[in-house]
Design a protein around this motif. Sequence first.
Motif, PDB file in Angstrom:
ATOM      1  N   PRO A 185       0.811  -1.225   0.000  1.00 50.61           N
ATOM      2  CA  PRO A 185       0.000   0.000   0.000  1.00 50.61           C
ATOM      3  C   PRO A 185       0.833   1.259   0.000  1.00 50.61           C
ATOM      4  CG  PRO A 185      -0.849  -1.526   1.601  1.00 50.61           C
ATOM      5  CD  PRO A 185       0.416  -2.117   1.095  1.00 50.61           C
ATOM      6  N   ASN A 186       2.083   1.187   0.538  1.00 48.96           N
ATOM      7  CA  ASN A 186       2.893   2.396   0.596  1.00 48.96           C
ATOM      8  C   ASN A 186       3.198   2.961  -0.781  1.00 48.96           C
ATOM      9  OD1 ASN A 186       2.957   2.596   3.275  1.00 48.96           O
ATOM     10  ND2 ASN A 186       5.022   1.779   3.566  1.00 48.96           N
ATOM     11  N   LEU A 230       2.407   6.687  -1.827  1.00 49.07           N
ATOM     12  CA  LEU A 230       3.431   7.598  -2.371  1.00 49.07           C
ATOM     13  C   LEU A 230       2.947   8.228  -3.672  1.00 49.07           C
ATOM     14  CD1 LEU A 230       6.288   8.673  -2.097  1.00 49.07           C
ATOM     15  CD2 LEU A 230       7.091   6.728  -3.372  1.00 49.07           C
ATOM     16  N   LEU A 231       2.346   7.404  -4.528  1.00 45.73           N
ATOM     17  CA  LEU A 231       1.822   7.925  -5.798  1.00 45.73           C
ATOM     18  C   LEU A 231       0.751   8.971  -5.552  1.00 45.73           C
ATOM     19  CD1 LEU A 231       1.692   7.769  -8.848  1.00 45.73           C
ATOM     20  CD2 LEU A 231      -0.001   5.996  -8.622  1.00 45.73           C
ATOM     21  N   ILE A 241      -6.508   7.369  -2.683  1.00 45.22           N
ATOM     22  CA  ILE A 241      -6.227   6.994  -1.290  1.00 45.22           C
ATOM     23  C   ILE A 241      -7.394   6.204  -0.708  1.00 45.22           C
ATOM     24  CG2 ILE A 241      -5.856   7.904   1.022  1.00 45.22           C
ATOM     25  CD1 ILE A 241      -4.306  10.133  -0.115  1.00 45.22           C
ATOM     26  N   LEU A 242      -8.632   6.637  -1.002  1.00 46.43           N
ATOM     27  CA  LEU A 242      -9.807   5.943  -0.467  1.00 46.43           C
ATOM     28  C   LEU A 242      -9.891   4.511  -0.989  1.00 46.43           C
ATOM     29  CD1 LEU A 242     -12.534   8.678  -0.626  1.00 46.43           C
ATOM     30  CD2 LEU A 242     -11.627   7.617   1.392  1.00 46.43           C
ATOM     31  N   ALA A 243      -9.625   4.330  -2.288  1.00 42.70           N
ATOM     32  CA  ALA A 243      -9.697   2.979  -2.852  1.00 42.70           C
ATOM     33  C   ALA A 243      -8.618   2.090  -2.253  1.00 42.70           C
ATOM     34  CB  ALA A 243      -9.553   3.035  -4.364  1.00 42.70           C
ATOM     35  N   THR A 244      -7.406   2.655  -2.034  1.00 38.55           N
ATOM     36  CA  THR A 244      -6.334   1.854  -1.436  1.00 38.55           C
ATOM     37  C   THR A 244      -6.687   1.458  -0.006  1.00 38.55           C
ATOM     38  OG1 THR A 244      -4.842   3.199  -2.724  1.00 38.55           O
ATOM     39  CG2 THR A 244      -3.864   1.784  -1.105  1.00 38.55           C
ATOM     40  N   LEU A 245      -7.269   2.404   0.753  1.00 35.97           N
ATOM     41  CA  LEU A 245      -7.652   2.094   2.135  1.00 35.97           C
ATOM     42  C   LEU A 245      -8.724   1.027   2.178  1.00 35.97           C
ATOM     43  CD1 LEU A 245      -7.698   5.488   3.977  1.00 35.97           C
ATOM     44  CD2 LEU A 245      -6.167   3.592   4.263  1.00 35.97           C
ATOM     45  N   SER A 246      -9.632   1.054   1.188  1.00 39.02           N
ATOM     46  CA  SER A 246     -10.661   0.021   1.120  1.00 39.02           C
ATOM     47  C   SER A 246     -10.043  -1.354   0.957  1.00 39.02           C
ATOM     48  CB  SER A 246     -11.592   0.352  -0.032  1.00 39.02           C
ATOM     49  OG  SER A 246     -12.238  -0.785  -0.466  1.00 39.02           O
ATOM     50  N   LYS A 247      -8.956  -1.425   0.179  1.00 35.56           N
ATOM     51  CA  LYS A 247      -8.281  -2.714   0.002  1.00 35.56           C
ATOM     52  C   LYS A 247      -7.475  -3.089   1.246  1.00 35.56           C
ATOM     53  CE  LYS A 247      -7.230  -6.116  -2.782  1.00 35.56           C
ATOM     54  NZ  LYS A 247      -5.857  -6.246  -3.223  1.00 35.56           N
ATOM     55  N   ALA A 283       1.930   6.476   5.662  1.00 29.01           N
ATOM     56  CA  ALA A 283       2.698   5.242   5.795  1.00 29.01           C
ATOM     57  C   ALA A 283       2.600   4.657   7.192  1.00 29.01           C
ATOM     58  CB  ALA A 283       4.157   5.507   5.444  1.00 29.01           C
ATOM     59  N   THR A 284       1.971   5.376   8.135  1.00 28.50           N
ATOM     60  CA  THR A 284       1.780   4.783   9.460  1.00 28.50           C
ATOM     61  C   THR A 284       0.686   3.727   9.464  1.00 28.50           C
ATOM     62  OG1 THR A 284       0.292   6.572   9.984  1.00 28.50           O
ATOM     63  CG2 THR A 284       2.552   6.826  10.688  1.00 28.50           C
TER      64      THR A 284
END
Lengths: 104, 170
Positions: A3-4, A8-9, A44-50, B112-113
């Motif tokens: 996810p990082n 970053l992107l 960011i929201l889609a990544t957090l969902s995953k 990143a946390t």
Amino acid sequence: MTPNMFFLLASILFSIGLVGLVSRKNLFILYMSIELMLSSVSLILATLSKVLGDASGSVMALLMIGVIASEAAVFLAMIVHLYRENRTIDSDTFHALSEGENNA
Amino acid sequence: MLEISIFSILALFMIGGSIAMISNRQTVFSAFGFLVAMIGLAGIFALLNSQFLAVAQIMVSVGAVVVLSMLTILTVNANGKNMPHEPNKNKWIIFTSILVAPFTILLYKALATLPDHFSTMETINSKVIGKELFSEWVLPFEILSILLLSAMVSAIVIARKSKNKERGRS
């Protein structure tokens, strides 16, 4: 693939949008920079969902796509109106609110 | 490994498209850079296993928003003296990038946390999204529909030709 990398992107895209918003004067480029910043937030929201294993983040990103569409409609209508009134797309022309009492 | 290379290609497309967007002098080329960035974002949504979001991104952002902005750019057709005068554009962009760089690092460090691994989950397909959208998120969905309606009406009202300017200005 972690996810990082996605975070970053998204940070880089948000910052590029911020740079475009601050440093350019063309109204269309300001509009596209705002769109880019909103899109990076939906990434960011889609990544957090995953990451969290919850579909709510994807639903929020989907709702944000609708918000982006409505913002595009209003902003482009505003640009057309401003161009018709002043015959320019330079954002420095529209400084009536910053002058205060001088032009009242 | 394949995923990482696909991600790298898409990320390069997105970053290159957005840098082209903010640094081009011609507005239409900026719109093309924006188009590349939006298509790359749809690919990254697909890489995150949320196919419905990727399709919605393609249909709404690429198919509607970018095409609408290109149509507006070509309709307005600003050239020469109507364009803003930006002699030191690249210097400003570099200067602002240096100013914004610490903010980027802060944003990345804050994000990143969060836990650094994907939970093993099924793909987020339209069935899951539909169930979630019409059970928990039904009120935001309805509010969004009202927002879209009001945006449509306000776009028509704002862009309409004002027939009597004198009455509006007084």
